[in-house]
Write an enzyme that holds these catalytic residues in place. Sequence first.
Site, PDB file in Angstrom:
ATOM      1  N   LYS A 119      37.564  12.138   8.751  1.00  0.00           N
ATOM      2  CA  LYS A 119      37.670  13.073   9.877  1.00  0.00           C
ATOM      3  C   LYS A 119      39.081  13.631   9.882  1.00  0.00           C
ATOM      4  CE  LYS A 119      34.831  14.232  13.275  1.00  0.00           C
ATOM      5  NZ  LYS A 119      33.366  14.024  13.218  1.00  0.00           N
TER       6      LYS A 119
HETATM    7  N1  GLU Z   1      31.435  17.009  12.439  1.00  0.00           N
HETATM    8  C1  GLU Z   1      30.090  16.634  12.239  1.00  0.00           C
HETATM    9  C2  GLU Z   1      29.853  15.180  12.587  1.00  0.00           C
HETATM   10  O1  GLU Z   1      30.522  14.603  13.404  1.00  0.00           O
HETATM   11  C3  GLU Z   1      29.579  17.016  10.862  1.00  0.00           C
HETATM   12  C4  GLU Z   1      30.353  16.460   9.718  1.00  0.00           C
HETATM   13  C5  GLU Z   1      29.935  17.061   8.371  1.00  0.00           C
HETATM   14  O2  GLU Z   1      29.034  17.877   8.334  1.00  0.00           O
HETATM   15  O3  GLU Z   1      30.560  16.669   7.400  1.00  0.00           O
HETATM   16  O4  GLU Z   1      28.922  14.563  12.140  1.00  0.00           O
END
Ligand code: GLU
Length: 429
Positions: A119
Site C-alpha cells: 500500500k
Molecule cells: N485499493 C484497493 C484495495 O484496497 C485495490 C488494490 C488493487 O487493485 O491493487 O483493495
Amino acid sequence: MEHGRLEDAKARREWDTPMYRLAVAQLDRTAQQMDLDPNIWERLRMPQRAHVVSFPFRRDDYDTVETVFGYRVQHLLTMGPTKGGIRFDVDVDLGEVTALAMWMSWKCALMGLPFGGAKGGVRVDSDALSRTERQRLTRRFTMEIIDVIGPDRDIPAPDLGTDQQVMAWIMDTYSQQRGHAVPGVVTGKPIELGGSEGRREATGRGVVVCVEAACRHLGIDLEGARVAIQGYGNVGATAARLVDRLGARVVAVSDVRGGTTHPGGLELDNVDRWIADNRYLTGYPGGDDVTNGELLELDCDILIPAAVQNQITSHNAERVKPRLIVEGANGPTTLEADAILADRGVFVVPDVLANAGGVTVSYFEWVQGLQQFFWSEDEVNRRLRDLMQRAFGDTLALSTAEGVDLRTAALMRGIRRVTEAKRRRGVFP
Ligand code: GLU
C-alpha cells in the site's frame, strides 16, 4: 510468543498507530486460533519493506512549496509482485499504510491471486488539490518511489483520493523514465492505456456479490430490503446502483461532510444530479440530512460501510441495527466492535473478502496486459462473480467448520496460504 526484544520494541514504535494495532491484533487473534508457527507469525507482524519519502510540492500560486510525506510499504514479498492501492489522504502515515498493506496480503491470498500485499500514500488533503497540483504531486511521488515499483515488482492501483487519471500519470512518469510504455506498472488505468473493462465498478460489484450471497445464507429477501451505505465514492456509489437494480431500497448514502436519508428509498438519479451540481450531498432535497455517525445507527436491514476506517466502534456497535454488515471500506470495524456485533448476532462480511473485487479485477487487468488480449465487460464481470462467490462459499464453510466468525475464517484462509508458501520457499541463506 515473546515480543520483548529491544530492537523489536523500537521498530514497532514507528508503526504504532491505531490502525496498525488493529491489523496486528487481528493477525495475533487469528494466529492463536490456528496455532500458527511462531517463526512465521513474527515475520508477518512487520512489513518486509517500508519506504518513507519527503519531497517538495509546489502549489499553484507558485510561491508556496510544501514538504509532504509519502509512503510505500510492501508487506509480503513471498507470493510474487506486491500489489495495493495508493491513497491521497490527510490521515496517511506509516502505521496506516502498513496496516492496509497487511490486509492486502490476506486479501490477495484469500482470493488466490499471485501477489503479496502493499500500500502507498501521500499525506495531503485530496479534496483541496487542483488538477495541476494533483498531477505534479503524483509525478513527483512516482519519481520518489520509482525504484521500488514496476510490473514484476510492485503494482499500485487507485484507493482513497486517487483514480484512473492518477494511475495514468503514474504510468506516464514511470514510462518516461524507462524510455518505453510500461502499462503493467499500475492497474485501474483508463481503458485507452490498457485498463480493464469493469475495473472501476469492480470493488462495488464484488461487495454486492457478497450482499447477495450473505442474504441467501441468512434468508434475507433483498427485494425491498433497506440498505444504508456510508460513503458515496467509487465503491459506495456503485454498490448503491447495483443493490437498487436488484430491488433493494437504498435508504441512506453519505460523503465526507454527511449524508441524506429517505426511509422509502432514495432516487439515485436525482442524488447523482444533485452531486454533479453541488459536489456534496448535504442539503439534498429528496431526503433528510444525516451525519455519518447517525447513518450507522439508522433503521435498516443491511449496512455497507464504504468510506473510511474506524467507524463501527465500542461506542456505537450496540446501536447498529442491521442483521448484515458488508465492509466495502478497509478496517471500518474495531476489534471491540466485532465482539459486540458477534454477541448481538450481526453477520459481518469482512473487508478482506467483501472489497476484494477491486484487486481481483486488477489481477485480470494485469493478466490481460501481459497477454495483450483484452476481455469483454461481460467476461470480466462473470469471472469476478465466480471468484467472489467461490471465496465467499469457502470462507463460510471454514467459519462453520472451525466455529469462528467470517473475519477470522477469512484471515485464516489468507494466513494459511501465505504460511504454506513461506514454508516451501524456506529461509535464505
Ligand atoms: N485499493 C484497493 C484495495 O484496497 C485495490 C488494490 C488493487 O487493485 O491493487 O483493495
